[in-house]
Enzyme design. Sequence first.
Site, mmCIF file in Angstrom:
data_model
loop_
_atom_site.group_PDB
_atom_site.id
_atom_site.type_symbol
_atom_site.label_atom_id
_atom_site.label_comp_id
_atom_site.label_asym_id
_atom_site.label_seq_id
_atom_site.Cartn_x
_atom_site.Cartn_y
_atom_site.Cartn_z
ATOM 1 N N HIS A 204 4.421 16.508 -19.347
ATOM 2 C CA HIS A 204 3.532 16.244 -18.202
ATOM 3 C C HIS A 204 4.285 16.190 -16.874
ATOM 4 O O HIS A 204 3.654 16.151 -15.815
ATOM 5 C CB HIS A 204 2.766 14.937 -18.407
ATOM 6 C CG HIS A 204 1.784 14.973 -19.541
ATOM 7 N ND1 HIS A 204 0.767 15.907 -19.616
ATOM 8 C CD2 HIS A 204 1.664 14.201 -20.653
ATOM 9 C CE1 HIS A 204 0.062 15.699 -20.725
ATOM 10 N NE2 HIS A 204 0.587 14.678 -21.373
ATOM 11 N N ASP B 100 1.127 19.813 -28.390
ATOM 12 C CA ASP B 100 0.656 18.443 -28.158
ATOM 13 C C ASP B 100 -0.868 18.444 -27.946
ATOM 14 O O ASP B 100 -1.439 19.440 -27.496
ATOM 15 C CB ASP B 100 1.360 17.894 -26.915
ATOM 16 C CG ASP B 100 1.148 16.401 -26.700
ATOM 17 O OD1 ASP B 100 2.041 15.623 -27.063
ATOM 18 O OD2 ASP B 100 0.082 16.022 -26.149
ATOM 19 N N HIS C 162 -2.447 17.043 -25.683
ATOM 20 C CA HIS C 162 -2.717 17.123 -24.250
ATOM 21 C C HIS C 162 -2.052 18.363 -23.653
ATOM 22 O O HIS C 162 -0.950 18.752 -24.066
ATOM 23 C CB HIS C 162 -2.189 15.878 -23.544
ATOM 24 C CG HIS C 162 -2.720 14.599 -24.123
ATOM 25 N ND1 HIS C 162 -2.040 13.877 -25.065
ATOM 26 C CD2 HIS C 162 -3.887 13.943 -23.905
ATOM 27 C CE1 HIS C 162 -2.747 12.805 -25.404
ATOM 28 N NE2 HIS C 162 -3.885 12.826 -24.722
ATOM 29 N N ASP D 297 0.285 14.213 -31.626
ATOM 30 C CA ASP D 297 -0.997 13.540 -31.399
ATOM 31 C C ASP D 297 -2.250 14.365 -31.731
ATOM 32 O O ASP D 297 -3.356 13.822 -31.636
ATOM 33 C CB ASP D 297 -1.074 12.918 -29.993
ATOM 34 C CG ASP D 297 -0.565 13.812 -28.886
ATOM 35 O OD1 ASP D 297 -0.331 15.006 -29.151
ATOM 36 O OD2 ASP D 297 -0.416 13.318 -27.749
HETATM 37 ZN ZN LIG Z 1 -0.075 14.088 -25.897
#
Ligand SMILES: [Zn+2]
Length: 343
Positions: A160, A196, A198, A285
């Site tokens: 991120h 991931d 996200h 995740d």
């Molecule tokens: Zn994540």
Amino acid sequence: MKTVFSAGQLAHDPRHEISDGELKPAVEIPARAEIVRARILEAGMGDILAPEEFGMAPLARVHDAGYLDFLDSFWTRWTEAGRGGEAFPFVWPVRGLRADPVPDHIDGLLGRYSFDAGTPMGEETFAAARASANSALTGARLVAGGDRAAFALCRPPGHHAAADYYGGYCFLNNAAIAAQWLRDAGAARVAIFDVDYHHGNGTQAIFYDRSDVLFLSVHADPREEYPYFLGHAEETGIGAGEGFNVNYPLAPGADWGVWSAALDAGLERIARFAPDVLVVSLGLDPYEKDPISRFRLTQDDFTRLGARLARAGLPTLFVLEGGYAVDALGVNCVNTLTGFEAG
Ligand SMILES: [Zn+2]
């Protein structure tokens, strides 16, 4: 497969984070790394090496100089302002405000160099993030030196974080730093596949205008999930990078059937790109029991993931990203890596 990890990565030990309108216990905690390390030892996966020190130069190949200075000077500025404990930003240069000139006050700097309020920073944060980046770089060096694969047990995670902002528990973009180092070490083309839950907004942003680093991400649709403001299918790159950014946003509830179809499409794109090296941003995740995820991968699906990645037939660096079902994190991570080794 060798693992790279150092105890220095545990020094970032946040107590709280802001979520659901409350100050809650932090979820990106040192125990994440410790449980992965313990599972690697239990499974007899291979040696765990301490990272080498690469200094600031490889970080500066990816990150903005002002941002690195902010991270380095953060604690001094924070304590000089009379604060201690953990810092959270609360004001940002959104549309119509100015990100330049960069403010002098630490509260302004925190907003200038972040994109969310969910990421606590403390005294040891930058040291731990540097150690995590060194683990990614050491893993990259192993792969460049001929190892079929290596696992960088990176924590804090990285995907991120962009060139000049932190967020999503990430400060230095470990996968991007490793990919750039591999380019500088002679790889003509590098692919980064982010699995991931996200979207890897930071990695996408760093390489968005480049054709030498292909970025692909399978993730929850940003209309429904963090990071909300990047990760749509129509983001395909810009300028020289047009066609070298590939997003597979999936609706909440995706199981292995749906998820692996995107994975396979990404692997086909990687085959056409014909990179010298593959970097996998390995978030665990997508797991069905992860507390902040709505995908439905099982523990066995992670073994399948590893096997499919192996079929790409590329030297591969795995870089740990997210995954917050702490008890299962080690199993899911090692399932992926041993699935790769058997594949
Ligand atoms: Zn994540």
